[in-house]
Enzyme design. Structure first.
Site, PDB file in Angstrom:
ATOM      1  NE  ARG A  89      10.959  25.663  57.492  1.00 57.96           N
ATOM      2  CZ  ARG A  89      10.598  25.203  56.310  1.00 57.96           C
ATOM      3  NH1 ARG A  89       9.612  25.781  55.654  1.00 57.96           N
ATOM      4  NH2 ARG A  89      11.201  24.166  55.772  1.00 57.96           N
ATOM      5  CB  VAL A  90      12.338  31.580  55.720  1.00 54.74           C
ATOM      6  CG1 VAL A  90      12.509  31.645  54.215  1.00 54.74           C
ATOM      7  CG2 VAL A  90      11.583  32.814  56.223  1.00 54.74           C
ATOM      8  N   GLY A  91      11.624  28.515  54.522  1.00 54.14           N
ATOM      9  CA  GLY A  91      12.167  27.319  53.883  1.00 54.14           C
ATOM     10  C   GLY A  91      12.941  27.638  52.611  1.00 54.14           C
ATOM     11  CG  ASP A  92      12.936  24.542  49.714  1.00 57.42           C
ATOM     12  OD1 ASP A  92      12.041  24.502  50.591  1.00 57.42           O
ATOM     13  OD2 ASP A  92      12.844  23.956  48.626  1.00 57.42           O
TER      14      ASP A  92
ATOM     15  N   GLY B 159      12.532  21.743  53.307  1.00 53.26           N
ATOM     16  CA  GLY B 159      13.357  22.836  52.811  1.00 53.26           C
ATOM     17  C   GLY B 159      14.754  22.872  53.412  1.00 53.26           C
TER      18      GLY B 159
ATOM     19  CB  THR C 130       5.737  23.201  47.642  1.00 51.06           C
ATOM     20  OG1 THR C 130       6.066  23.494  48.985  1.00 51.06           O
ATOM     21  CG2 THR C 130       6.621  24.047  46.736  1.00 51.06           C
TER      22      THR C 130
ATOM     23  CB  THR D  24       8.388  19.710  46.418  1.00 53.59           C
ATOM     24  OG1 THR D  24       7.344  19.729  47.397  1.00 53.59           O
ATOM     25  CG2 THR D  24       8.531  18.320  45.852  1.00 53.59           C
ATOM     26  N   GLY D  25       9.565  19.385  49.338  1.00 49.79           N
ATOM     27  CA  GLY D  25       9.988  18.544  50.451  1.00 49.79           C
ATOM     28  C   GLY D  25      10.564  19.367  51.581  1.00 49.79           C
TER      29      GLY D  25
ATOM     30  CB  SER E  31      -1.591  24.193  48.236  1.00 48.53           C
ATOM     31  OG  SER E  31      -0.309  24.358  47.753  1.00 48.53           O
TER      32      SER E  31
ATOM     33  CB  THR F  78       5.389  26.598  49.697  1.00 52.85           C
ATOM     34  OG1 THR F  78       4.913  25.580  50.563  1.00 52.85           O
ATOM     35  CG2 THR F  78       6.562  27.297  50.365  1.00 52.85           C
TER      36      THR F  78
END
Ligand code: SD4
Length: 332
Positions: free
Chosen positions: A222-225, A248, A194, A245-246, A92, A212
Site C-alpha cells: 500500500r502506498v499513501g498520499d 491518505g 507523518t 496528514t491523515g 514515526s 511517513t
C-alpha cells in the site's frame, strides 16, 4: 507525445556530446526565484516554517537553523524532517516507524522546491532517511518517483546504508496487533505517523517535505498520499504550499494538497483553502472513522490548518518564534 519523446532523445544525445548531466536538462531553472513584487510586499517577512503535529517543534527548530543562516528553504525542509526520521521513539517514519501487516516498515516520502522540482520514493525499505533519497531522485535523476526495491537500490547506489528500521517498541506494537489483526486506520494525535513541513526562506523561496511510514499495519504494497506530489505535498512559489496528514486514500481521491494551493491561487486564504479541501472530503465520503488534516502557507507569511476531527495540531515558526497551534476542525 512522439515529438516530445524525440525532443527528449535529442536533448539527451546533445547533453552527452556536451558532457552535461541529462537530468538537469529537464528541470526548471535552478536560479533562485526573485519575486520582486513579493519582496516589496509589506506583509512579506521571510523566514516562515510550519509542520504537522507536535513533532514539528523539533523539526522546525532544525529547519530554522538553515533559514536563519540565510540558506535555501529546500535544505531547511530536508534537515527538519530528518530529525523526525531519525527519532526511534516517535513511532514515526524512519527508525521505529510502524510496520505493515507483514511486520516490515515501508516508507513514503517526497520533496518539492521553489522552482517546481520534485522527487519522491514510495514503498521503500531499510533506509533511515527517505527524504534524502527523495532529494537525490530530484537532484540526480530525470524522474519524480521511485518505488520499492528500485528506490532502495537507487539509495544504495547513492551511498545510503541499509538497516532494520524496526525497534523493540514497534515490534511489540506489531506483536500486539497480530493478536486481533484488526485494521483500523484511525489517525489522531496519539497515533499519527507523518511529518509534512513547509518553509519559506529569507529570499522568499518556498519548499516542502513530507515523510511517513504510512498507516500502521497497512496491506503490504500500500502506498499513501505522502510521496505523491499534489496529494501529500504541493508547492508553488507564486502562491504557497500545502501538506496533508491523515488517511491518505481520502487525500488522494481529492488530490488534496494541489487543491489547497489552487484554491489559494484563486484568492482564498490558507485557512479558507484548508477548510474547503476538508469540506470536499466530508461531502464525498463517510468520515466518522476518518481523519485528514491540511496545513498550508501562502508566500506572504500567512498560515492555515483544518482537520475533519479534533486533535490535529501544528508547529509554526515565524521570525524565529515557534508556537504549537491546535487546528480547527469540521466535526465535533
Ligand atoms: C498515509 N497520510 O500513509 C499517511 C498517514 C499519516 O499521520 O499521515 N499519518 O496515509
Amino acid at each position: 507525445m512522439q515529438n516530445r519523446r524525440n525532443f527528449i532523445r535529442r536533448a539527451a544525445a546533445m547533453a552527452a556530446i556536451l558532457g552535461l548531466d541529462p537530468a538537469r536538462l529537464f528541470r526548471a531553472s535552478d536560479e533562485p526565484q526573485k519575486n520582486e513584487s513579493l519582496r516589496n510586499d509589506p506583509l512579506f517577512a521571510g523566514g516562515h516554517i510550519i509542520s504537522t503535529w507536535e513533532g514539528g517543534l523539533v523539526a522546525n527548530a532544525e529547519a530554522w537553523k538553515t533559514i536563519a543562516g540565510g540558506g535555501y528553504a529546500i535544505d531547511a525542509v530536508e534537515a527538519g524532517v530528518r530529525v523526525i526520521e531519525a527519532d526511534a521513539e516517535g513511532g514515526s517514519v524512519g527508525i521505529g516507524g510502524m510496520p505493515d501487516r507483514t511486520g516490515r516498515v515501508t516508507l513514503d516520502t517526497c520533496i518539492m522546491d521553489h522552482t517546481g522540482n520534485a522527487g519522491g520514493v514510495c514503498f521503500m525499505e531499510d533506509i533511515v532517511h527517505p527524504i534524502s533519497v527523495a532529494r537525490k531522485v530530484m537532484d540526480e535523476t530525470p524522474h519524480v518517483l521511485l518505488a520499492g526495491s528500485g528506490a532502495r537500490d537507487f539509495a544504495i547506489s547513492q551511498g545510503f546504508q541499509t538497516r532494520d528500521l524496526t525497534t523493540p517498541k514497534s515490534r511489540a506494537a506489531y506483536e500486539k496487533w497480530l493478536e486481533t489483526q484488526q485494521y483500523k486506520p484511525i489517525i489522531n494525535i496519539e497515533n499519527h505517523d507523518t511529518i509534512g513541513l513547509l518553509a519559506q526562506d529569507m529570499e522568499g523561496r518556498l519548499s516542502g517535505a513530507c515523510t511517513t511510514s504510512g498507516l500502521a499495519f497497512k496491506l503490504r504494497g500500500r502506498v499513501g498520499d505522502s510521496p505523491i506530489i499534489g496529494s501529500g505535498l504541493y508547492v508553488d512559489n507564486e502562491v504557497g504550499g500545502a501538506t496533508a496528514t491523515g488517511l491518505g486514500e481520502a487525500v488522494m481521491r481529492t488530490v488534496g494538497s494541489f487543491l489547497v494551493v489552487e484554491l489559494m491561487r484563486g484568492g482564498l486564504s490558507p485557512q479558507a483553502a484548508c477548510e474547503e479541501a476538508v469540506n470536499r472530503i466530508v461531502a464525498r465520503m463517510p468520515v466518522d472513522q476518518l481523519q485528514v488534516g491540511y496545513l498550508a502557507m501562502d508566500n506572504k507569511g500567512h498560515a492555515g490548518a483544518f482537520a475533519i476531527h479534533p486533535g490535529f495540531n501544528y508547529a509554526r515558526t515565524l521570525a524565529g518564534q515557534t508556537d504549537l497551534i491546535d487546528a480547527a476542525h469540521a466535526i465535533e
